[in-house]
Design an enzyme around this catalytic site. Sequence first.
Site, PDB file in Angstrom:
ATOM      1  N   LYS A   1      33.440  45.674  38.861  1.00 42.00           N
ATOM      2  CA  LYS A   1      33.000  44.276  39.002  1.00 42.00           C
ATOM      3  C   LYS A   1      31.560  44.073  38.493  1.00 42.00           C
ATOM      4  CE  LYS A   1      36.908  42.716  40.655  1.00 42.00           C
ATOM      5  NZ  LYS A   1      37.766  41.845  39.828  1.00 42.00           N
TER       6      LYS A   1
ATOM      7  N   TYR B   1      35.760  50.365  42.219  1.00 41.29           N
ATOM      8  CA  TYR B   1      35.949  48.912  42.333  1.00 41.29           C
ATOM      9  C   TYR B   1      34.640  48.146  42.085  1.00 41.29           C
ATOM     10  CZ  TYR B   1      37.417  44.365  44.110  1.00 41.29           C
ATOM     11  OH  TYR B   1      37.676  43.024  44.229  1.00 41.29           O
TER      12      TYR B   1
ATOM     13  N   ASN C   1      41.791  37.145  36.059  1.00 43.57           N
ATOM     14  CA  ASN C   1      41.765  37.319  37.517  1.00 43.57           C
ATOM     15  C   ASN C   1      42.444  38.591  38.010  1.00 43.57           C
ATOM     16  OD1 ASN C   1      41.833  36.258  40.472  1.00 43.57           O
ATOM     17  ND2 ASN C   1      43.988  36.577  39.946  1.00 43.57           N
TER      18      ASN C   1
HETATM   19  P1  NAD Z   1      46.311  40.472  45.019  1.00 47.57           P
HETATM   20  O1  NAD Z   1      46.572  41.923  45.166  1.00 47.57           O
HETATM   21  O2  NAD Z   1      46.867  39.519  46.014  1.00 47.57           O
HETATM   22  O3  NAD Z   1      46.739  39.983  43.558  1.00 47.57           O
HETATM   23  C1  NAD Z   1      46.433  40.738  42.428  1.00 47.57           C
HETATM   24  C2  NAD Z   1      47.042  40.119  41.196  1.00 47.57           C
HETATM   25  O4  NAD Z   1      46.777  41.002  40.090  1.00 47.57           O
HETATM   26  C3  NAD Z   1      48.549  39.949  41.286  1.00 47.57           C
HETATM   27  O5  NAD Z   1      48.924  38.724  40.713  1.00 47.57           O
HETATM   28  C4  NAD Z   1      49.088  41.096  40.441  1.00 47.57           C
HETATM   29  O6  NAD Z   1      50.290  40.770  39.756  1.00 47.57           O
HETATM   30  C5  NAD Z   1      47.983  41.294  39.431  1.00 47.57           C
HETATM   31  N1  NAD Z   1      48.008  42.678  38.951  1.00 47.57           N
HETATM   32  C6  NAD Z   1      47.867  43.823  39.680  1.00 47.57           C
HETATM   33  N2  NAD Z   1      48.022  44.882  38.891  1.00 47.57           N
HETATM   34  C7  NAD Z   1      48.261  44.410  37.631  1.00 47.57           C
HETATM   35  C8  NAD Z   1      48.485  45.016  36.376  1.00 47.57           C
HETATM   36  N3  NAD Z   1      48.493  46.333  36.225  1.00 47.57           N
HETATM   37  N4  NAD Z   1      48.693  44.214  35.304  1.00 47.57           N
HETATM   38  C9  NAD Z   1      48.669  42.874  35.421  1.00 47.57           C
HETATM   39  N5  NAD Z   1      48.452  42.237  36.587  1.00 47.57           N
HETATM   40  C10 NAD Z   1      48.252  42.999  37.676  1.00 47.57           C
HETATM   41  O7  NAD Z   1      44.749  40.379  44.954  1.00 47.57           O
HETATM   42  P2  NAD Z   1      43.708  39.165  45.103  1.00 47.57           P
HETATM   43  O8  NAD Z   1      42.957  39.408  46.349  1.00 47.57           O
HETATM   44  O9  NAD Z   1      44.341  37.838  44.867  1.00 47.57           O
HETATM   45  O10 NAD Z   1      42.756  39.553  43.880  1.00 47.57           O
HETATM   46  C11 NAD Z   1      42.609  38.766  42.729  1.00 47.57           C
HETATM   47  C12 NAD Z   1      41.247  39.046  42.136  1.00 47.57           C
HETATM   48  O11 NAD Z   1      40.251  38.710  43.101  1.00 47.57           O
HETATM   49  C13 NAD Z   1      41.019  40.515  41.780  1.00 47.57           C
HETATM   50  O12 NAD Z   1      40.316  40.590  40.546  1.00 47.57           O
HETATM   51  C14 NAD Z   1      40.147  41.007  42.911  1.00 47.57           C
HETATM   52  O13 NAD Z   1      39.342  42.087  42.533  1.00 47.57           O
HETATM   53  C15 NAD Z   1      39.338  39.762  43.232  1.00 47.57           C
HETATM   54  N6  NAD Z   1      38.728  39.726  44.566  1.00 47.57           N
HETATM   55  C16 NAD Z   1      39.481  39.688  45.696  1.00 47.57           C
HETATM   56  C17 NAD Z   1      38.852  39.627  46.925  1.00 47.57           C
HETATM   57  C18 NAD Z   1      39.610  39.563  48.221  1.00 47.57           C
HETATM   58  O14 NAD Z   1      38.986  39.689  49.274  1.00 47.57           O
HETATM   59  N7  NAD Z   1      40.909  39.351  48.200  1.00 47.57           N
HETATM   60  C19 NAD Z   1      37.459  39.626  47.001  1.00 47.57           C
HETATM   61  C20 NAD Z   1      36.725  39.676  45.831  1.00 47.57           C
HETATM   62  C21 NAD Z   1      37.363  39.707  44.610  1.00 47.57           C
END
Ligand code: NAD
Length: 247
Positions: A159, A155, A90
């Site tokens: 994905k 990005y 994730n």
């Molecule tokens: P967030 O920024 O709240 O959390 C990101 C997480 O990734 C955190 O736990 C962080 O510790 C971890 N992380 C970041 N850099 C890291 C690194 N170098 N090494 C290890 N861990 C690392 O983001 P989120 O919105 O919860 O995103 C989680 C996933 O969901 C991601 O893959 C993101 O692409 C995907 N996503 C998010 C959304 C959205 O709208 N929030 C939409 C589509 C997909």
Amino acid sequence: MLKGKVAVVTGGTRGIGYAIVKKFLENGACVALLGSRKETVDQALQKIKEEQKNPKVMGMWPEISDPKEVKEAFQKVKEEWGSLDILVNNAGISARDSLYDYEPEAFQKIMNLNVNAVFVCSQAGAKIMKEQGGGVILNTSSMVSLYGQPSGSGYPTSKFAVNGLTKSLARELGKDNIRVNAVAPGVTRTDMVAVLPEELIKPIINAIPLGRVGEPEDVANAFLFLASDMASYITGEILSVDGAAMT
Ligand code: NAD
């Protein structure tokens, strides 16, 4: 739904990953929560312990694009709880750079976390799962893996690659009883979205038929279903959880 299962969730310290960790714990799993730094991992563990009674949770912060560190971390999980049944890839970062001033290092950085780390963790996880007779690998993709986005091309590119890994590994690992699926969230209320500029987000929300952004729990519910035996004949799927959003 996950009684007796052992799960690893990368990027489990906040946002969607944290919601997945909580949901899995509530459903009887033992969960190893991975983050990038000890401090944020400790904070997340503390929060969970305040919210739940006796959660079976541990925290780790390996460099998840490093095969050696990942192998050691996953072995520790297996030694502690006896198996590794569910891996959730994730962790991810986003981008919004224009192509005209996109630093190649920034492009490589996003590919390293969003793609290479998914490959590295899947490889280490699948080796353990094959040995024990099966398992589940789940990836966090994104709605932009279907449509692209108008800036930060690294990005959506990453994905699209996550979807490619999901579909290919599903085909490769089916014979080892390992299911591989992805969840493609739309705009979800996390820190990742909080930092995006209003002009990028507003038109997206206006185009969501359900009329709201997603909550991390909406996304975590999809992960729970796909991780559970309820999804025993589902593999190679990219499940959209986006309120039917279109860009
Ligand atoms: P967030 O920024 O709240 O959390 C990101 C997480 O990734 C955190 O736990 C962080 O510790 C971890 N992380 C970041 N850099 C890291 C690194 N170098 N090494 C290890 N861990 C690392 O983001 P989120 O919105 O919860 O995103 C989680 C996933 O969901 C991601 O893959 C993101 O692409 C995907 N996503 C998010 C959304 C959205 O709208 N929030 C939409 C589509 C997909």
